[in-house]
Design a protein around this motif. Sequence first.
Motif, PDB file in Angstrom:
ATOM      1  N   ARG A  58       0.917  -1.248  -0.094  1.00  0.00           N
ATOM      2  CA  ARG A  58      -0.202  -0.017  -0.033  1.00  0.00           C
ATOM      3  C   ARG A  58       0.876   1.213   0.052  1.00  0.00           C
ATOM      4  O   ARG A  58       0.558   2.135  -0.732  1.00  0.00           O
ATOM      5  CB  ARG A  58      -1.005  -0.095   1.350  1.00  0.00           C
ATOM      6  N   GLU A  59       2.056   1.077   0.635  1.00  0.00           N
ATOM      7  CA  GLU A  59       3.008   2.363   0.899  1.00  0.00           C
ATOM      8  C   GLU A  59       3.436   2.637  -0.467  1.00  0.00           C
ATOM      9  O   GLU A  59       3.795   3.569  -0.880  1.00  0.00           O
ATOM     10  CB  GLU A  59       3.833   2.103   1.750  1.00  0.00           C
ATOM     11  N   LYS A  60       3.993   1.519  -1.254  1.00  0.00           N
ATOM     12  CA  LYS A  60       4.382   1.826  -2.548  1.00  0.00           C
ATOM     13  C   LYS A  60       3.503   2.210  -3.457  1.00  0.00           C
ATOM     14  O   LYS A  60       3.870   3.075  -4.266  1.00  0.00           O
ATOM     15  CB  LYS A  60       4.974   0.165  -2.924  1.00  0.00           C
ATOM     16  N   ILE A  61       2.396   1.790  -3.404  1.00  0.00           N
ATOM     17  CA  ILE A  61       1.383   2.266  -4.420  1.00  0.00           C
ATOM     18  C   ILE A  61       1.176   3.681  -4.033  1.00  0.00           C
ATOM     19  O   ILE A  61       0.992   4.592  -4.948  1.00  0.00           O
ATOM     20  CB  ILE A  61       0.175   1.443  -4.384  1.00  0.00           C
ATOM     21  N   ARG A  62       1.150   4.084  -2.819  1.00  0.00           N
ATOM     22  CA  ARG A  62       0.820   5.558  -2.413  1.00  0.00           C
ATOM     23  C   ARG A  62       1.886   6.441  -2.861  1.00  0.00           C
ATOM     24  O   ARG A  62       1.819   7.559  -3.275  1.00  0.00           O
ATOM     25  CB  ARG A  62       0.680   5.408  -0.968  1.00  0.00           C
TER      26      ARG A  62
END
Length: 128
Positions: A58-62
């Motif tokens: 999720r952090e990478k996508i964000r």
Amino acid sequence: MKKFLLVSMMALGLGTVAMANGNNGHRGFQGNQKYNSGKMSTRQCQGSQTNEERALMREKIRTNPKLQEGRIKLQENKVAMMKEMAKETPNFSNIEKINKDRANIQAEMKTERMKMRYEALKANKTTN
């Protein structure tokens, strides 16, 4: 007697409507089979991931620069659409162009997310 009849008819009508909708319009397991045939659900795909791995994804996508740029483009697109619709006589050919641009941006973002998930799954397989 009239009140009892009126209340019972209302209850019967309400019950009929509730049964017709049932479960917020979902059909249950059998109704969803035609939509899920041969596809794994999101939960099945994520079943092997830990909470930390999901949070990292999720952090990478964000923070992905391509996705951030796509989000900004979508916001600009939304503003352009609102400006066009606010006119007294909107030009629907411009609106169609804006909608097509929006669809292209969304497709690019979806492809980028799919690439990221594929790489994460590939990395997960090599570590196991």
